[in-house]
Motif scaffolding. Structure first.
Motif, PDB file in Angstrom:
ATOM      1  N   GLY A  45     100.756  97.421  49.020  1.00  0.00           N
ATOM      2  CA  GLY A  45     101.055  97.943  50.345  1.00  0.00           C
ATOM      3  C   GLY A  45      99.842  98.389  51.123  1.00  0.00           C
ATOM      4  O   GLY A  45      99.949  99.256  52.001  1.00  0.00           O
ATOM      5  N   VAL A  46      98.678  97.795  50.831  1.00  0.00           N
ATOM      6  CA  VAL A  46      97.459  98.199  51.530  1.00  0.00           C
ATOM      7  C   VAL A  46      96.944  97.061  52.397  1.00  0.00           C
ATOM      8  O   VAL A  46      97.253  95.891  52.176  1.00  0.00           O
ATOM      9  N   GLN A  47      96.178  97.428  53.402  1.00  0.00           N
ATOM     10  CA  GLN A  47      95.543  96.450  54.265  1.00  0.00           C
ATOM     11  C   GLN A  47      94.217  96.004  53.654  1.00  0.00           C
ATOM     12  O   GLN A  47      93.615  96.724  52.861  1.00  0.00           O
ATOM     13  N   VAL A  48      93.775  94.819  54.056  1.00  0.00           N
ATOM     14  CA  VAL A  48      92.531  94.251  53.554  1.00  0.00           C
ATOM     15  C   VAL A  48      91.628  93.914  54.727  1.00  0.00           C
ATOM     16  O   VAL A  48      92.094  93.402  55.746  1.00  0.00           O
ATOM     17  N   CYS A  49      90.351  94.208  54.593  1.00  0.00           N
ATOM     18  CA  CYS A  49      89.375  93.619  55.505  1.00  0.00           C
ATOM     19  C   CYS A  49      88.374  92.847  54.664  1.00  0.00           C
ATOM     20  O   CYS A  49      87.999  93.286  53.573  1.00  0.00           O
ATOM     21  N   THR A  50      87.998  91.689  55.155  1.00  0.00           N
ATOM     22  CA  THR A  50      87.113  90.814  54.399  1.00  0.00           C
ATOM     23  C   THR A  50      85.718  90.839  55.002  1.00  0.00           C
ATOM     24  O   THR A  50      85.555  90.891  56.228  1.00  0.00           O
ATOM     25  N   LEU A  79     104.032  95.134  51.131  1.00  0.00           N
ATOM     26  CA  LEU A  79     104.017  94.997  52.582  1.00  0.00           C
ATOM     27  C   LEU A  79     105.226  94.225  53.082  1.00  0.00           C
ATOM     28  O   LEU A  79     105.690  93.276  52.451  1.00  0.00           O
ATOM     29  N   GLY A  80     105.706  94.614  54.257  1.00  0.00           N
ATOM     30  CA  GLY A  80     106.738  93.857  54.938  1.00  0.00           C
ATOM     31  C   GLY A  80     106.127  92.759  55.785  1.00  0.00           C
ATOM     32  O   GLY A  80     104.911  92.728  56.012  1.00  0.00           O
ATOM     33  N   PRO A 130     100.682  95.205  59.284  1.00  0.00           N
ATOM     34  CA  PRO A 130      99.303  94.700  59.273  1.00  0.00           C
ATOM     35  C   PRO A 130      98.857  94.446  57.833  1.00  0.00           C
ATOM     36  O   PRO A 130      99.024  95.294  56.963  1.00  0.00           O
ATOM     37  N   TYR A 131      98.302  93.255  57.600  1.00  0.00           N
ATOM     38  CA  TYR A 131      97.895  92.893  56.237  1.00  0.00           C
ATOM     39  C   TYR A 131      96.397  92.701  56.124  1.00  0.00           C
ATOM     40  O   TYR A 131      95.751  93.278  55.249  1.00  0.00           O
ATOM     41  N   ILE A 132      95.833  91.881  57.006  1.00  0.00           N
ATOM     42  CA  ILE A 132      94.431  91.522  56.789  1.00  0.00           C
ATOM     43  C   ILE A 132      93.662  91.535  58.099  1.00  0.00           C
ATOM     44  O   ILE A 132      94.195  91.207  59.171  1.00  0.00           O
ATOM     45  N   LEU A 133      92.418  91.969  58.012  1.00  0.00           N
ATOM     46  CA  LEU A 133      91.523  92.031  59.159  1.00  0.00           C
ATOM     47  C   LEU A 133      90.354  91.103  58.870  1.00  0.00           C
ATOM     48  O   LEU A 133      89.528  91.377  57.999  1.00  0.00           O
ATOM     49  N   THR A 169      99.338  89.844  60.362  1.00  0.00           N
ATOM     50  CA  THR A 169     100.451  90.236  59.485  1.00  0.00           C
ATOM     51  C   THR A 169     100.813  89.029  58.623  1.00  0.00           C
ATOM     52  O   THR A 169     100.301  87.921  58.821  1.00  0.00           O
ATOM     53  N   LEU A 170     101.718  89.243  57.670  1.00  0.00           N
ATOM     54  CA  LEU A 170     102.190  88.111  56.880  1.00  0.00           C
ATOM     55  C   LEU A 170     102.900  87.092  57.772  1.00  0.00           C
ATOM     56  O   LEU A 170     102.824  85.882  57.529  1.00  0.00           O
ATOM     57  N   ASN A 171     103.577  87.548  58.808  1.00  0.00           N
ATOM     58  CA  ASN A 171     104.286  86.622  59.688  1.00  0.00           C
ATOM     59  C   ASN A 171     103.329  85.775  60.519  1.00  0.00           C
ATOM     60  O   ASN A 171     103.587  84.584  60.744  1.00  0.00           O
TER      61      ASN A 171
END
Length: 325
Positions: free
Chosen positions: A82-87, A173-174, A178-181, A197-199
């Protein structure tokens, strides 16, 4: 990326076809293959490691790693926790790393002790002192700093999935969270981030998969950086969503790449023009039987007409040019 019941499609495939290869990573450190069952277990293990570090739903985890097999369960584990990721791209150094940390204020930074002779781990620990929210710096490979945790032991050496099994479903996460930056390269100015987001990722994947008619038979290879949009979304999330196989290298070496394509039965290849040039030269010098290869997709910079002709000559295929932003 998730089915109508909220289960990730990777776990749906792990239940339905657990022994099917999900990850094939080859290169300078040998070949590592994960089937869907092992990938699902290691995904939960990585998620459990993050929970052990005390991350909360919505926290940011920054990932600054070169291509390696551990990235697949790590990215999925962040989703599960349930956490966001930045690469961060591997070529980022002090200034770009500082910019990203200042903008995202991650709770955890996963980085490397050294890259191309640069003491990235030591610099990361130093930069972390100026970001109060950054509680943990985790380093992969190399001696590193005494203040940093060890990546391999923390994320893969302990069966965290047993300790935190009851927590994952509620944390995951739903589809619209927000998932990834993703950040730009930083070559023409300060890196700029775009949130997905995943969507939004699902929409991009479905669009491309629909154009090429890709399904569970796909063996997708991308010769690109795995912390870049292309490497993660096309190279990892797309085949996992479809129930296929991802195949990639831990080093960008054309001879190894063609050997991998032949051995893994790669059906779909995404490659930038500069590396496609190398592949064509290598295939001309030492042809491989790429009998499964059906699609060659090229993008990231202008595609020369000569490449189009040579893909037809060397691979017997039409070259498709892809542009995205």
């Amino acid at each position: 990326i998730q089915n109508k019941d909220g289960e990730t499609l990777m776990r749906t495939h792990a239940r339905g076809n657990p022994a099917k290869p999900a990850v094939v990573c080859a290169g300078g450190h040998g070949t590592r293959v994960l089937d869907y069952a092992e990938l699902a277990k290691l995904t939960d293990r990585c998620a459990g490691a993050l929970l052990e570090l005390g991350v909360r739903p919505g926290d940011m985890v920054a990932i600054h790693l070169t291509n390696r097999w551990e990235l697949a369960p790590l990215f999925l584990g962040c989703m599960r926790a349930g956490v966001q990721v930045c690469t961060l791209l591997p070529n980022y150094r002090r200034q770009n790393v500082q910019t990203v940390l200042d903008l995202t204020k991650p709770r955890v930074l996963i980085t490397m002790a050294e890259v191309d002779g640069f003491p990235l781990g030591e610099v990361s620990v130093e930069l972390a002192e100026a970001v109060p929210e950054l509680e943990h710096v985790v380093q992969a490979a190399g001696p590193g700093s005494a203040e940093a945790l060890g990546f391999e032991q923390l994320f893969f050496g302990t069966a965290w999935e047993e300790k935190y099994a009851a927590d994952f479903d509620a944390r995951e996460l739903g589809p619209d969270d927000p998932y990834i930056l993703f950040f730009t390269s930083g070559t023409t100015g300060e890196p700029k981030g775009a949130v997905h987001t995943l969507n939004t990722l699902h929409a991009a994947i479905r669009g491309e998969a629909g154009v090429f008619g890709l399904g569970e038979e796909v063996v997708m290879a991308t010769v690109t950086i795995n912390t870049h949009y292309t490497g993660l979304v096309q190279g990892k999330l797309m085949p996992l969503m479809l129930g296929g196989t991802m195949a990639y290298l831990d080093v960008p070496q054309s001879a190894m790449a063609l050997d991998l394509f032949a051995q893994a039965g790669v059906t779909t290849l995404y490659v930038a023009p500069w590396f496609l040039r190398n592949l064509l030269d290598e295939q001309h010098a030492r042809p491989r039987a790429l009998t499964a290869l059906r699609w060659v997709i090229c993008g990231s910079s202008p595609v020369s007409p000569h490449l189009i002709e040579e893909v037809g000559e060397e691979f017997g295929l039409r070259l498709f040019s892809l542009w995205g932003m």
